[in-house]
Design an enzyme around this catalytic site. Sequence first.
Site, PDB file in Angstrom:
ATOM      1  N   SER A 158      49.075  50.154  37.248  1.00  0.00           N
ATOM      2  CA  SER A 158      49.474  51.318  37.000  1.00  0.00           C
ATOM      3  C   SER A 158      48.636  52.289  37.835  1.00  0.00           C
ATOM      4  O   SER A 158      47.727  53.148  37.295  1.00  0.00           O
ATOM      5  CB  SER A 158      49.472  51.709  35.557  1.00  0.00           C
ATOM      6  OG  SER A 158      49.321  50.601  34.736  1.00  0.00           O
ATOM      7  N   LEU A 213      42.165  47.564  38.747  1.00  0.00           N
ATOM      8  CA  LEU A 213      42.296  46.950  39.855  1.00  0.00           C
ATOM      9  C   LEU A 213      42.775  45.404  39.603  1.00  0.00           C
ATOM     10  O   LEU A 213      42.441  45.059  38.365  1.00  0.00           O
ATOM     11  CB  LEU A 213      41.087  46.885  40.808  1.00  0.00           C
ATOM     12  CG  LEU A 213      40.634  48.004  41.331  1.00  0.00           C
ATOM     13  CD1 LEU A 213      39.408  47.929  41.912  1.00  0.00           C
ATOM     14  CD2 LEU A 213      41.613  48.550  42.267  1.00  0.00           C
ATOM     15  N   SER A 214      43.443  44.778  40.154  1.00  0.00           N
ATOM     16  CA  SER A 214      43.663  43.528  40.138  1.00  0.00           C
ATOM     17  C   SER A 214      42.370  42.500  40.093  1.00  0.00           C
ATOM     18  O   SER A 214      41.674  42.930  40.769  1.00  0.00           O
ATOM     19  CB  SER A 214      44.852  42.815  41.384  1.00  0.00           C
ATOM     20  OG  SER A 214      44.856  41.345  41.349  1.00  0.00           O
ATOM     21  N   LYS A 237      42.447  42.708  33.079  1.00  0.00           N
ATOM     22  CA  LYS A 237      43.347  43.290  32.098  1.00  0.00           C
ATOM     23  C   LYS A 237      44.125  42.238  31.427  1.00  0.00           C
ATOM     24  O   LYS A 237      44.184  42.241  30.085  1.00  0.00           O
ATOM     25  CB  LYS A 237      44.460  44.167  33.146  1.00  0.00           C
ATOM     26  CG  LYS A 237      43.928  45.260  33.668  1.00  0.00           C
ATOM     27  CD  LYS A 237      44.955  45.935  34.663  1.00  0.00           C
ATOM     28  CE  LYS A 237      45.632  45.130  35.694  1.00  0.00           C
ATOM     29  NZ  LYS A 237      44.901  44.935  36.668  1.00  0.00           N
TER      30      LYS A 237
HETATM   31  P1  ADP Z   1      43.726  41.345  35.788  1.00  0.00           P
HETATM   32  O1  ADP Z   1      44.810  41.077  34.833  1.00  0.00           O
HETATM   33  O2  ADP Z   1      43.054  42.685  35.781  1.00  0.00           O
HETATM   34  O3  ADP Z   1      44.525  41.148  37.271  1.00  0.00           O
HETATM   35  P2  ADP Z   1      42.656  38.747  35.212  1.00  0.00           P
HETATM   36  O4  ADP Z   1      42.327  39.107  33.648  1.00  0.00           O
HETATM   37  O5  ADP Z   1      43.905  38.149  35.580  1.00  0.00           O
HETATM   38  O6  ADP Z   1      42.658  40.308  35.921  1.00  0.00           O
HETATM   39  O7  ADP Z   1      41.384  38.105  35.668  1.00  0.00           O
HETATM   40  C1  ADP Z   1      40.113  38.462  35.529  1.00  0.00           C
HETATM   41  C2  ADP Z   1      39.087  37.577  36.001  1.00  0.00           C
HETATM   42  O8  ADP Z   1      37.735  37.990  35.822  1.00  0.00           O
HETATM   43  C3  ADP Z   1      39.419  36.347  35.049  1.00  0.00           C
HETATM   44  O9  ADP Z   1      39.046  35.036  35.775  1.00  0.00           O
HETATM   45  C4  ADP Z   1      38.306  36.354  33.916  1.00  0.00           C
HETATM   46  O10 ADP Z   1      37.833  35.327  33.455  1.00  0.00           O
HETATM   47  C5  ADP Z   1      37.188  37.044  34.743  1.00  0.00           C
HETATM   48  N1  ADP Z   1      36.170  38.041  34.086  1.00  0.00           N
HETATM   49  C6  ADP Z   1      34.948  37.834  34.080  1.00  0.00           C
HETATM   50  N2  ADP Z   1      34.302  38.750  33.203  1.00  0.00           N
HETATM   51  C7  ADP Z   1      35.410  39.306  32.544  1.00  0.00           C
HETATM   52  C8  ADP Z   1      35.169  40.540  31.628  1.00  0.00           C
HETATM   53  N3  ADP Z   1      34.096  40.979  30.987  1.00  0.00           N
HETATM   54  N4  ADP Z   1      36.263  40.769  31.176  1.00  0.00           N
HETATM   55  C9  ADP Z   1      37.719  40.351  31.661  1.00  0.00           C
HETATM   56  N5  ADP Z   1      37.769  39.268  32.533  1.00  0.00           N
HETATM   57  C10 ADP Z   1      36.597  38.720  33.074  1.00  0.00           C
END
Ligand code: ADP
Length: 189
Positions: free
Chosen positions: A97, A24-25, A29
Amino acid sequence: MENQVTKPNQTLVSPGFTCWLTGLSGAGKSTIATELSKALNNLSVSCEVLDGDVIRKHLSSDLGFSPKDRETNVLRVGYLCSLLNKHNINTIVALISPFNATRDKLRQSLGKFIEIYVDCPLEECIKRDPKGLYQRAISGEITEFTGISSPYETPVSPDIVLKTYEEDVNQSVEKILKYLHHLKLIDIN
Ligand code: ADP
């Protein structure tokens, strides 16, 4: 003398691998992809990160978010990975995806495809909302938003599951590195 020319009917497995992060967003990722690429670079393993937002801007700005367009987007990135992998450039993809059938196509078309499910409950993603997109999706300002108004199909048998609501980024990266080492794709010793 041994004929060194590759026969046309010989199937070559690309030397590079693809780590495909799906979820999910807000699941984590992009964050994990960035840290994974740093860890691989530290091991002198070359890789390229293909991030959903960047791909949407540079490669798929013509596409929307219908199921068909989402599939096209994913398959375009898959094709790009196949080209890079062929030349021994490993790829890390951070892309929602959402559909099992599309991810199955990737598994079939990429020689070394590692499906990584970045698992985080929707409620936690909504709480994180790093780009404020959930708020806009819940209010109806954004339509066809995964988890709110568009489906996300949980992977059936991913190679790796990262539970980002209970493990930190470093633990997630370690898990991936160990798996790549186990497959003999990298050497972490
Ligand atoms: P995505 O790419 O899935 O949309 P992002 O990486 O952009 O997600 O954002 C994830 C958010 O969650 C970030 O602000 C990150 O710092 C936070 N976060 C908290 N815990 C985790 C973790 N264990 N792994 C990855 N991100 C995390």
